[in-house]
Design an enzyme around this catalytic site. Structure first.
Site, PDB file in Angstrom:
ATOM      1  N   GLU A  27      58.964  40.488  52.324  1.00 35.39           N
ATOM      2  CA  GLU A  27      58.298  41.434  51.421  1.00 35.39           C
ATOM      3  C   GLU A  27      59.329  42.429  50.912  1.00 35.39           C
ATOM      4  O   GLU A  27      60.071  43.011  51.685  1.00 35.39           O
ATOM      5  CB  GLU A  27      57.170  42.152  52.184  1.00 35.39           C
ATOM      6  CG  GLU A  27      56.559  43.336  51.474  1.00 35.39           C
ATOM      7  CD  GLU A  27      55.988  43.011  50.103  1.00 35.39           C
ATOM      8  OE1 GLU A  27      55.221  42.040  49.961  1.00 35.39           O
ATOM      9  OE2 GLU A  27      56.332  43.749  49.140  1.00 35.39           O
ATOM     10  N   THR A  29      49.400  44.009  43.966  1.00 36.51           N
ATOM     11  CA  THR A  29      48.040  43.868  43.449  1.00 36.51           C
ATOM     12  C   THR A  29      46.991  44.187  44.512  1.00 36.51           C
ATOM     13  O   THR A  29      45.945  44.762  44.216  1.00 36.51           O
ATOM     14  CB  THR A  29      47.859  42.430  42.934  1.00 36.51           C
ATOM     15  OG1 THR A  29      48.829  42.204  41.909  1.00 36.51           O
ATOM     16  CG2 THR A  29      46.476  42.210  42.372  1.00 36.51           C
ATOM     17  N   ILE A  81      36.120  44.625  46.026  1.00 40.40           N
ATOM     18  CA  ILE A  81      34.804  43.980  46.010  1.00 40.40           C
ATOM     19  C   ILE A  81      34.884  42.606  46.678  1.00 40.40           C
ATOM     20  O   ILE A  81      35.826  41.856  46.454  1.00 40.40           O
ATOM     21  CB  ILE A  81      34.318  43.764  44.555  1.00 40.40           C
ATOM     22  CG1 ILE A  81      34.319  45.085  43.766  1.00 40.40           C
ATOM     23  CG2 ILE A  81      32.937  43.116  44.537  1.00 40.40           C
ATOM     24  CD1 ILE A  81      33.351  46.117  44.243  1.00 40.40           C
ATOM     25  N   HIS A  89      33.200  39.570  46.059  1.00 47.40           N
ATOM     26  CA  HIS A  89      32.337  39.007  45.017  1.00 47.40           C
ATOM     27  C   HIS A  89      31.475  37.879  45.575  1.00 47.40           C
ATOM     28  O   HIS A  89      31.928  37.094  46.397  1.00 47.40           O
ATOM     29  CB  HIS A  89      33.192  38.464  43.874  1.00 47.40           C
ATOM     30  CG  HIS A  89      33.910  39.531  43.104  1.00 47.40           C
ATOM     31  ND1 HIS A  89      33.288  40.309  42.162  1.00 47.40           N
ATOM     32  CD2 HIS A  89      35.196  39.954  43.159  1.00 47.40           C
ATOM     33  CE1 HIS A  89      34.166  41.168  41.656  1.00 47.40           C
ATOM     34  NE2 HIS A  89      35.341  40.971  42.244  1.00 47.40           N
ATOM     35  N   ARG A 106      46.750  42.541  37.692  1.00 56.05           N
ATOM     36  CA  ARG A 106      46.267  41.242  38.153  1.00 56.05           C
ATOM     37  C   ARG A 106      47.203  40.174  37.602  1.00 56.05           C
ATOM     38  O   ARG A 106      47.678  40.290  36.460  1.00 56.05           O
ATOM     39  CB  ARG A 106      44.877  40.925  37.621  1.00 56.05           C
ATOM     40  CG  ARG A 106      43.754  41.850  38.001  1.00 56.05           C
ATOM     41  CD  ARG A 106      43.589  42.949  37.004  1.00 56.05           C
ATOM     42  NE  ARG A 106      42.295  42.919  36.338  1.00 56.05           N
ATOM     43  CZ  ARG A 106      41.884  43.834  35.496  1.00 56.05           C
ATOM     44  NH1 ARG A 106      42.650  44.861  35.204  1.00 56.05           N
ATOM     45  NH2 ARG A 106      40.704  43.719  34.907  1.00 56.05           N
ATOM     46  N   ILE A 166      46.588  34.572  41.315  1.00 55.00           N
ATOM     47  CA  ILE A 166      45.466  35.043  42.142  1.00 55.00           C
ATOM     48  C   ILE A 166      44.978  36.387  41.592  1.00 55.00           C
ATOM     49  O   ILE A 166      45.355  37.458  42.058  1.00 55.00           O
ATOM     50  CB  ILE A 166      45.884  35.165  43.620  1.00 55.00           C
ATOM     51  CG1 ILE A 166      46.560  33.877  44.101  1.00 55.00           C
ATOM     52  CG2 ILE A 166      44.671  35.481  44.482  1.00 55.00           C
ATOM     53  CD1 ILE A 166      45.697  32.626  44.013  1.00 55.00           C
ATOM     54  N   CYS A 168      44.449  65.683  58.947  1.00 59.04           N
ATOM     55  CA  CYS A 168      43.899  65.669  57.585  1.00 59.04           C
ATOM     56  C   CYS A 168      42.475  66.177  57.665  1.00 59.04           C
ATOM     57  O   CYS A 168      41.601  65.515  58.200  1.00 59.04           O
ATOM     58  CB  CYS A 168      43.920  64.250  57.025  1.00 59.04           C
ATOM     59  SG  CYS A 168      42.881  64.017  55.575  1.00 59.04           S
ATOM     60  N   CYS A 188      41.874  66.949  48.823  1.00 57.65           N
ATOM     61  CA  CYS A 188      43.084  67.746  48.567  1.00 57.65           C
ATOM     62  C   CYS A 188      44.289  66.840  48.368  1.00 57.65           C
ATOM     63  O   CYS A 188      45.382  67.301  48.046  1.00 57.65           O
ATOM     64  CB  CYS A 188      43.323  68.795  49.648  1.00 57.65           C
ATOM     65  SG  CYS A 188      44.448  68.322  50.974  1.00 57.65           S
ATOM     66  N   CYS A 240      48.271  68.339  54.522  1.00 60.64           N
ATOM     67  CA  CYS A 240      48.727  67.572  55.682  1.00 60.64           C
ATOM     68  C   CYS A 240      50.043  66.861  55.463  1.00 60.64           C
ATOM     69  O   CYS A 240      50.593  66.304  56.408  1.00 60.64           O
ATOM     70  CB  CYS A 240      47.645  66.608  56.154  1.00 60.64           C
ATOM     71  SG  CYS A 240      47.194  65.353  54.958  1.00 60.64           S
TER      72      CYS A 240
END
Lengths: 505, 435
Positions: A33, A42, A49, A51, A326, A351, A415, A452, A457
């Site tokens: 990565e 992405t 969602i 789907h 996307r 994808i 936080c 905020c 924090c």
């Protein structure tokens, strides 16, 4: 040269889902990565969602995997302990003239195998969702639709893959892939980071028997390095506005508008954490790395979202806005296959939506492709479940007491907007594939994600990160690389050499 | 076992300290101040510049020195307080009289208090980039002015070197000077409005003295930079505050500080069902600084944002005294007046944006009541006029008033009720140019 049986390029939701499935097998798997963390492309900027699957054209990979992904999600959310909620979805129709298109969607969904679909009248919709616009004449209701946390889905997959032996190489960018006699040689640049401990950039060559290309909007570039049958991806930008939890209950289901040629259009949805989200736009762009928002885009999000509900409560309640890209493939469907002129090289390209929903199903399918290539044994000691980081904010009084008894740091709030404690932040850092950046902490435990937006924090989190990672606070970044937060000492202290993350706490 | 306290003060900043001391001096020893930080003093601890205390102590103090004056009173009197403790929940008991306050801290874990009265003194937060909805990328290097102030003054670290400041609120102005003194280059301060949001003295002492330009009617329209900020695009705005196409200009910088307004932190007040003002985002209070929930008082920046801490202390001292009176009276009654009690509503118009308090109960008023207000634009040579049910009470000539400077007037009770308790007390601006 480093040798690996399987190298996955990209630690987004697709790459980590594949890694997790492969980790059931006796295989030597590495994920590469280029960013400092999982879920940096992405996967981090989408609608979140799950789907239900009425939208994809029957017979496409999108349709096939969507149904499977939608059915897998509730069970997976339990196994891997990530936030998912089955809130149902509605596709709103604003004009009697469009009823044909709505019915077509219903038929398509039934063909795809989506359960429980039905058309509701405008009044029935408003009975369910009182804030839906009076202009709505009908809607397609999909009870299996849901919302999911895309960060924690990805993090859960990565953690579970790591626990089961998958290795991760972050801050590592693949710059070239060449076929070799048996497999592929990947040339990589390595960037200095807290994770790899490098002081200056380095390079790395890796031999892989099998390469899985899960590089999101960059997947076409890697494909084209090994194949003469070129593919082309268009980054399609979507801008979003995230609203305060105060208005998170404005709708309970996810509200879509009838789909357009470029996608599912602007939705209004509660997030799995109880914020309200509006977006995305859909604009094709050139640069696969530029995720900037624009005044026009954000105005369009609010204007279009305002069609779905009465008086969208955007004014004064927007806590942040963002954009994602996307990966749209010219053919319009996913490409998930061994490349015909590059044996051992598997594309997982194009994808786009419903990519988040389908990722676990893709993980299974790609693993089966790998099985067909090298017939690995299954592990006897695979750990199938993972426990998430406890959330003090969501815990009731009894649970809070138990957590604090376990670790008093669960009572130390860092936080205050999202009520995230030092205990949770330390967990996020110490986990397998743990957080090393402010954004990494934010995505794992929501510190700084509230109203905020980390104003109070940030300094505290910077100190905790430095302490846990054993570095000076000057090395702490927002999102890896050159995104450092601090630029040195004030004028009169320039020559003072200080060690360690001095803290005033 | 829940613990009982008479008055629980949420927040140990300037408001909470003054309120706690005042309630204690008024005879309620059973006070408890809850502070979320590891020390008392609140935001004053990072305000190392001077200019505090001119009204209260008639001398110029730094923030920590000003705080120390109140902290030493707390220590000398023995006013109880708890540090590093956060209030997570604030609820009313079933009978509506007792305030159930849940706190959390590393040493004590969860604690539940039953308080007869609560003083809200949680302060405010800065408006962040997200709330401003500035388009562009999301790099490191964008800080609220207060976060930058924390890094420089408390951590001894620089958040950047080439700085643009958006918004001319006081913290931004103070940070323009601080960053300059510490070796950074502050290029400019852009302000969306045609006037500054800060105090005049800060513009002179923090910008003019260092040659830092203040660009009024300008705003940031785009943020550039993938990892760290590389620059901002600034545009002029028209009188509707919309960017004027063609006026965009790119400024290279690695840091953007935001000083675009402060918002009272009333999330806890919301849990109690306290009525909030849509103008101040603080509680609606009466002459006793009591909110719509009986026995719950509010003061300082959680009530409305102040520009001078001296007035915070003054207001909080009043709130502490009123909370003590509430306990001592032993009467639980509606803050908006009993059914037979006539309440005077304070109406603001003609350019006056709001007032605190906004409700007056004549039989609870002292001889003199301080009314604080802000105006919505810059006004020169005008009259501030007050009316009781249309009857002019007072007319005060003002040479200049600006949104960045809080105004106040003293209302004499005998004037207000000389012809009976009015239903309306109006504050307005008259004799504006051209009228």
């Amino acid at each position: 040269m480093l040798k690996k049986q399987v190298v996955i390029v990209g630690a987004g939701v697709t790459g980590t889902c594949i890694a997790r499935e492969l980790s059931r097998r006796q295989l030597d798997v590495l994920i590469i990565e280029r960013a400092s963390d999982v879920c940096e492309g992405t996967s981090k900027a989408n609608s979140g969602i799950a789907h239900s699957g009425y939208d994809a054209k029957p017979g496409t990979l999108k349709a096939r995997f969507n149904i499977e992904g939608s059915r897998l999600m509730p069970q997976l959310a339990k196994e891997l302990d990530f936030p998912y909620r089955n809130n149902g979805s509605l596709v709103l129709c604003f004009d009697e003239a469009d009823m044909g298109a709505l019915n077509e969607l219903l038929e398509r969904g039934r063909t795809n195998g989506v359960e429980g679909l039905k058309i509701l009248s405008g009044d029935e919709v408003r009975g369910m969702e009182p804030n839906v616009s009076d202009e709505v004449v009908a809607a397609l209701y999909a009870p299996t639709g849901g919302v999911v946390d895309p960060f924690l889905l990805t993090v859960a997959m990565a953690e579970n893959a790591a626990v089961n032996g998958v290795e991760f190489s972050f801050d590592t960018e693949v710059t070239g892939i060449e076929k070799s006699s048996e497999g592929y040689i990947l040339s990589c640049e390595q960037y200095p980071s807290i994770r790899n401990g490098l002081d200056s950039p380095g390079s790395l060559q890796i031999h892989a028997d099998i390469v899985i290309n899960a590089a999101g909007v960059h997947a076409d570039r890697f494909h084209n390095m090994v194949s003469d049958r070129k593919i082309h991806l268009t980054p399609r930008k979507g801008e979003y506005c995230l609203l305060d939890k105060k208005v998170g209950g404005y709708v309970s289901a996810t509200l879509f508008q009838l789909p357009t040629a470029k996608g599912k259009g602007v939705l209004v949805t509660p997030t799995v954490h109880g914020n309200l989200m509006v977006g995305p736009t859909a604009v094709d762009v050139e640069d696969p790395d530029k995720t900037d928002t624009s005044a026009d885009g954000l105005n369009a999000v609010i204007a279009t979202g305002s069609k779905s509900v009465k008086n969208l409560p955007s004014k004064g309640n927007i806590i942040t806005s963002f954009a994602g890209l996307r990966a749209h493939e010219d053919g319009g469907d996913f490409i998930i296959e061994e490349v015909s002129d590059a044996p051992g090289f598997i594309d997982v390209a194009g994808i786009e939506s419903p990519g988040l929903t389908v990722a676990p199903a893709i993980g299974r399918y790609v693993s089966e492709l790998v099985d067909g290539m090298c017939h690995p044994q299954m592990k006897a000691d695979f750990t199938a479940t993972r426990q998430g980081i406890p959330s003090v904010a969501l815990a009731d009084t009894g649970e809070r007491r138990r957590l604090i008894e376990q670790n008093p740091l669960y009572a130390k709030v860092i936080c205050r907007c999202e009520l995230v404690t030092e205990g949770e932040i330390v967990d996020a850092i110490r986990r397998p594939v743990g957080a090393v950046t402010l954004d990494g902490i934010k995505r794992r435990v929501r510190a700084g994600m509230g109203r905020c937006q980390a104003g109070f924090c940030t300094p505290k989190q910077v100190n905790i990160l430095a302490r846990e990672l054993g570095v000076d606070i000057s090395q702490i970044t927002k999102k890896g690389g050159s995104s450092g937060l601090l630029t040195g000492y004030p004028k009169d202290e320039k020559d003072i050499t200080r060690k360690g993350g001095a803290s005033h706490e | 076992m829940n613990k009982h306290v008479s008055i629980l003060v949420i927040g140990g900043g300037p408001a909470g300290l003054a309120a706690g001391v005042s309630a204690y001096k008024a005879g309620i020893k059973d006070v408890l101040i809850i502070e979320r930080d590891v020390r008392l003093g609140g935001i004053l601890n990072q305000c190392i510049h001077n200019g505090f205390g001119l009204h209260t102590f008639k001398e110029e103090l730094t923030g920590p020195e000003y705080a120390a004056r109140y902290i030493s009173q707390v220590e000398e009197l023995g006013v109880p307080y708890r540090l590093a403790t956060i209030v997570t929940d604030l609820q009313l008991s079933d009978d509506g009289h007792t305030k159930i306050v849940t706190t959390m801290d590393e040493q004590g874990g969860l604690t539940v208090y039953e308080a007869d009265a609560v003083i809200l003194a949680m302060g405010c937060r800065e408006r962040a980039r997200g709330a401003l909805n500035i388009p562009g990328e999301r790099p490191a290097g964008i800080y609220t002015a207060g976060t930058a102030q924390y890094f420089v003054n408390l951590e001894g670290r620089m958040p950047g070197r080439e700085v643009v400041i958006l918004g001319s609120g006081d913290i931004g102005l103070i940070m323009a000077r601080r960053m300059t003194l510490e070796g950074a280059h502050v290029k400019l301060v852009a302000e969306l409005q045609p006037y500054s949001g800060g105090l005049k003295r800060n513009i002179v002492q923090c910008l003019d003295d260092y040659g830092i330009p203040l660009m009024l009617s300008h705003t940031v329209v785009k943020i550039h930079g993938d990892k760290r900020l590389t620059g901002v695009t600034i545009a002029e705005v028209d009188d509707k505050l919309s960017p004027i196409p063609g006026s965009e200009k790119f400024y290279e910088c690695d840091t953007l500080l935001l000083s675009c307004g402060l918002l009272p932190e009333n999330e806890l007040s919301g849990q109690l069902g306290v009525n909030l003002s849509p103008v101040t985002f603080g509680a609606v209070v009466n002459e006793s600084l009591e909110t719509s929930v009986p026995g719950v008082f509010s003061c300082g920046n959680v009530l409305h944002v102040h520009d001078l801490v001296d007035y915070v202390s003054e207001e909080a001292t009043a709130a502490g005294k009123h909370a003590a009176e509430y306990i001592q009276s032993g009467i639980v009654e509606s803050a908006e007046g009993g059914s037979d009690e006539k309440v005077t509503r304070v109406i603001t118009d003609g350019g006056v944006r709001y007032s605190v308090p906004s409700l007056l109960r004549a039989d609870h008023m002292a001889d003199l009541t301080t009314i604080r207000f802000r105006v919505g634009a810059v006004y020169k040579d005008v009259d501030v006029v007050t009316y009781a049910d249309g009857r002019e009470l007072a007319r005060l000539h003002k040479r200049v008033m600006a949104p960045g400077e809080m105004e106040q007037l003293i209302l004499r009770k005998s004037d207000l009720i000389s012809e009976g308790v009015p239903s309306e007390y109006r504050i307005t601006i008259e004799n504006k140019a051209g009228q």
